[in-house]
Scaffold this motif. Structure first.
Motif, PDB file in Angstrom:
ATOM      1  N   ILE A  48       0.763  -1.291  -0.113  1.00 44.45           N
ATOM      2  CA  ILE A  48      -0.086   0.066   0.064  1.00 44.45           C
ATOM      3  C   ILE A  48       0.940   1.348   0.047  1.00 44.45           C
ATOM      4  O   ILE A  48       1.932   1.254   0.739  1.00 44.45           O
ATOM      5  CB  ILE A  48      -1.035   0.084   1.102  1.00 44.45           C
ATOM      6  CG1 ILE A  48      -1.937  -1.094   1.237  1.00 44.45           C
ATOM      7  CG2 ILE A  48      -1.674   1.415   1.339  1.00 44.45           C
ATOM      8  CD1 ILE A  48      -2.826  -1.270   2.582  1.00 44.45           C
ATOM      9  N   ILE A  84       1.076   5.181   0.759  1.00 42.45           N
ATOM     10  CA  ILE A  84       0.077   6.137   1.359  1.00 42.45           C
ATOM     11  C   ILE A  84       0.290   7.329   0.954  1.00 42.45           C
ATOM     12  O   ILE A  84       1.570   8.050   0.930  1.00 42.45           O
ATOM     13  CB  ILE A  84       0.505   6.069   3.126  1.00 42.45           C
ATOM     14  CG1 ILE A  84       0.209   4.287   3.499  1.00 42.45           C
ATOM     15  CG2 ILE A  84      -0.257   7.002   3.736  1.00 42.45           C
ATOM     16  CD1 ILE A  84       1.032   3.936   4.475  1.00 42.45           C
ATOM     17  N   TYR A 119       2.439  11.568   6.898  1.00 42.46           N
ATOM     18  CA  TYR A 119       1.655  10.480   7.386  1.00 42.46           C
ATOM     19  C   TYR A 119       1.677  10.511   8.928  1.00 42.46           C
ATOM     20  O   TYR A 119       2.177   9.672   9.501  1.00 42.46           O
ATOM     21  CB  TYR A 119       1.636   9.026   6.777  1.00 42.46           C
ATOM     22  CG  TYR A 119       0.711   8.220   6.939  1.00 42.46           C
ATOM     23  CD1 TYR A 119      -0.433   8.300   6.782  1.00 42.46           C
ATOM     24  CD2 TYR A 119       1.062   6.856   7.490  1.00 42.46           C
ATOM     25  CE1 TYR A 119      -1.486   7.428   7.018  1.00 42.46           C
ATOM     26  CE2 TYR A 119       0.330   5.976   7.753  1.00 42.46           C
ATOM     27  CZ  TYR A 119      -0.944   6.121   7.608  1.00 42.46           C
ATOM     28  OH  TYR A 119      -1.836   5.187   7.836  1.00 42.46           O
ATOM     29  N   LYS A 151      -3.461   8.955  10.060  1.00 40.40           N
ATOM     30  CA  LYS A 151      -3.450   7.620  10.326  1.00 40.40           C
ATOM     31  C   LYS A 151      -4.893   7.357  10.765  1.00 40.40           C
ATOM     32  O   LYS A 151      -5.604   6.325  10.302  1.00 40.40           O
ATOM     33  CB  LYS A 151      -2.533   7.051  11.480  1.00 40.40           C
ATOM     34  CG  LYS A 151      -1.505   6.857  10.739  1.00 40.40           C
ATOM     35  CD  LYS A 151      -0.410   6.175  11.815  1.00 40.40           C
ATOM     36  CE  LYS A 151       0.916   5.997  10.882  1.00 40.40           C
ATOM     37  NZ  LYS A 151       2.113   5.492  11.937  1.00 40.40           N
ATOM     38  N   THR A 192      -6.588  10.684   3.604  1.00 33.68           N
ATOM     39  CA  THR A 192      -5.672  10.191   2.885  1.00 33.68           C
ATOM     40  C   THR A 192      -5.895   9.295   2.198  1.00 33.68           C
ATOM     41  O   THR A 192      -6.737   8.381   2.117  1.00 33.68           O
ATOM     42  CB  THR A 192      -4.854   9.438   4.368  1.00 33.68           C
ATOM     43  OG1 THR A 192      -4.646  10.516   5.617  1.00 33.68           O
ATOM     44  CG2 THR A 192      -3.760   8.623   4.014  1.00 33.68           C
ATOM     45  N   TYR A 204      -4.933   5.781   0.085  1.00 32.92           N
ATOM     46  CA  TYR A 204      -4.212   4.455   0.051  1.00 32.92           C
ATOM     47  C   TYR A 204      -4.402   3.892  -1.138  1.00 32.92           C
ATOM     48  O   TYR A 204      -5.674   3.297  -1.741  1.00 32.92           O
ATOM     49  CB  TYR A 204      -4.888   3.602   1.111  1.00 32.92           C
ATOM     50  CG  TYR A 204      -4.755   4.281   2.632  1.00 32.92           C
ATOM     51  CD1 TYR A 204      -3.880   4.099   3.361  1.00 32.92           C
ATOM     52  CD2 TYR A 204      -6.062   5.034   3.002  1.00 32.92           C
ATOM     53  CE1 TYR A 204      -3.708   4.863   4.672  1.00 32.92           C
ATOM     54  CE2 TYR A 204      -6.006   5.577   4.287  1.00 32.92           C
ATOM     55  CZ  TYR A 204      -4.778   5.621   5.072  1.00 32.92           C
ATOM     56  OH  TYR A 204      -4.926   6.049   6.179  1.00 32.92           O
ATOM     57  N   CYS A 234      -3.318   0.621  -3.544  1.00 34.69           N
ATOM     58  CA  CYS A 234      -2.929  -0.602  -3.239  1.00 34.69           C
ATOM     59  C   CYS A 234      -3.478  -1.622  -4.650  1.00 34.69           C
ATOM     60  O   CYS A 234      -4.386  -1.491  -5.180  1.00 34.69           O
ATOM     61  CB  CYS A 234      -3.858  -1.467  -2.203  1.00 34.69           C
ATOM     62  SG  CYS A 234      -3.318  -3.001  -1.696  1.00 34.69           S
ATOM     63  N   GLY A 236       0.700  -0.738  -4.153  1.00 38.06           N
ATOM     64  CA  GLY A 236       1.193   0.717  -4.308  1.00 38.06           C
ATOM     65  C   GLY A 236       2.251   0.803  -5.136  1.00 38.06           C
ATOM     66  O   GLY A 236       2.692   1.976  -5.615  1.00 38.06           O
ATOM     67  N   LEU A 255      -4.452  -0.657   7.578  1.00 35.58           N
ATOM     68  CA  LEU A 255      -3.858  -1.131   6.389  1.00 35.58           C
ATOM     69  C   LEU A 255      -3.986  -2.403   6.066  1.00 35.58           C
ATOM     70  O   LEU A 255      -3.799  -2.952   5.029  1.00 35.58           O
ATOM     71  CB  LEU A 255      -2.412  -0.536   6.352  1.00 35.58           C
ATOM     72  CG  LEU A 255      -2.389   1.067   6.311  1.00 35.58           C
ATOM     73  CD1 LEU A 255      -1.115   1.502   6.490  1.00 35.58           C
ATOM     74  CD2 LEU A 255      -3.257   1.772   5.558  1.00 35.58           C
ATOM     75  N   LYS A 313      -7.015  -3.503   4.428  1.00 39.02           N
ATOM     76  CA  LYS A 313      -7.158  -2.909   2.896  1.00 39.02           C
ATOM     77  C   LYS A 313      -6.552  -3.844   1.959  1.00 39.02           C
ATOM     78  O   LYS A 313      -6.873  -4.323   0.929  1.00 39.02           O
ATOM     79  CB  LYS A 313      -6.490  -1.424   2.877  1.00 39.02           C
ATOM     80  CG  LYS A 313      -7.441  -0.565   3.632  1.00 39.02           C
ATOM     81  CD  LYS A 313      -6.498   0.891   3.461  1.00 39.02           C
ATOM     82  CE  LYS A 313      -7.183   2.141   4.344  1.00 39.02           C
ATOM     83  NZ  LYS A 313      -8.818   2.287   4.228  1.00 39.02           N
TER      84      LYS A 313
END
Length: 327
Positions: free
Chosen positions: A211, A213, A220, A225, A231, A233, A235, A237, A292, A295
């Motif tokens: 991922i 970020i 971050y 968070k 934010t 994310y 994925c 990444g 995370l 995710k």
């Protein structure tokens, strides 16, 4: 790149787990995150018929172990000093012979100490930013001059971006140290890697999709968070060979630190060189709506309830996760 294959579930009958204590809350600086994670885990287990009960903190765990109130523990207690990631609760559960999720005493204690984790990685030839360990008597200005600004100053034993400062100019050093010394243990000053912030979840003996970020602000931090909704994310990444390499590196870092079961490895990618640098391992990662690992698992085709079930399966006798602890 996303063609990960997972073994079939080992159990289909939730009763085979017996009663599960979900260890959450505690007294660490990450208590609130842990409570949120724990609620989600309990809900997921109960939705699949598992008899799961909340256990808030180490004294409650000790009492429940003495009274033999459950058959296994899902540890979602974050941090140290009353948290569940520093080896103390692992030792307690080992002493009572109760199986638990995640890394054992060594993997947990080592990973909570960022300085010693970095020393182990370097001994394995794994890349991590240059660093200096500081104590109260250290000359922080001399250390910053040796590493070269910008630097990151952080407590060596905290998680969730607690106590961290990014220092771009020398004038900010003393304030950064004043923040970090509020937390016990050594301080760590490391070269700041300017580039992409990435994280790789580990489940069993596999690295899940990375991922990347992308916070709305510059960093971050704790707010990005757990609180901010803006934010991003991404994925996976990375793509192609870069994605293969970051997963390989994360799994090697996880194993080198003596970790097992599940966790998350944080990595920076230098913008100018494209090189990866390992930052730290989380042995009881968050399971909140912002977290995370869920995710990444979702990207690999594993929903939240199945993820929680698979982590709990690692407490069963003969599970591969328990045999990888010192691979």
């Amino acid at each position: 790149m996303n063609a990960l294959t997972f073994p079939p579930l080992r159990l289909t009958d939730p009763a085979m787990f017996g009663r599960v204590g979900v260890l959450l809350g505690g007294t660490s600086s990450e208590r609130n995150v842990s409570l949120d994670s724990g609620r989600n885990v309990i809900e997921a287990l109960r939705s699949r018929g598992v008899d799961a009960i909340a256990v808030d903190g180490i004294p409650a765990l000790a009492l429940a172990l003495v009274e033999k109130r459950f058959d296994r523990v899902f540890n979602i207690l974050h941090g140290h000093n009353g948290g569940g990631e520093d080896g103390i609760v692992q030792g307690l559960m080992e002493a009572f012979g109760v199986p638990y999720t995640g890394s054992d005493v060594l993997g947990s204690a080592l990973s909570m100490d960022k300085i010693r984790t970095k020393q182990v990685w370097l001994s394995h030839g794994l890349p991590t930013p240059r660093f200096i360990a500081l104590d109260q008597a250290s000359d922080v200005h001399a250390a910053a001059a040796e590493l070269g600004l910008p630097v990151v100053v952080k407590p060596a034993n905290e998680g969730s971006s607690v106590g961290i400062s990014r220092v771009v100019e020398e004038a900010g050093l003393d304030e950064a140290v004043a923040l970090a010394v509020r937390y016990d243990g050594q301080l760590l000053m490391e070269q700041m890697v300017v580039g992409d912030e990435l994280t790789v979840a580990i489940l069993g003996d596999q690295a899940l999709p990375s991922i990347r970020i992308v916070p709305k602000g510059q960093w971050y931090d704790y707010n990005a968070k757990y609180i901010a909704e803006d934010t991003q994310y991404l994925c996976p990444g990375l793509e192609g060979e870069d994605e293969i390499e970051i997963r390989r590196l994360a799994l090697a870092a996880f194993r080198a630190a003596g970790c097992r079961g599940w966790g998350r490895v944080d990595v920076m990618r230098d913008r100018s060189s494209g090189r990866f640098y390992l930052l730290e391992v989380n042995t009881a990662p968050g399971m909140t709506s912002h977290s995370l690992v869920p995710k990444s698992a979702s990207q690999a085709g594993i929903g939240f309830e199945e993820l929680v079930w698979r982590v709990l399966e690692q407490t069963l006798p003969g599970h591969a996760a328990q045999e990888h602890s010192h691979a």
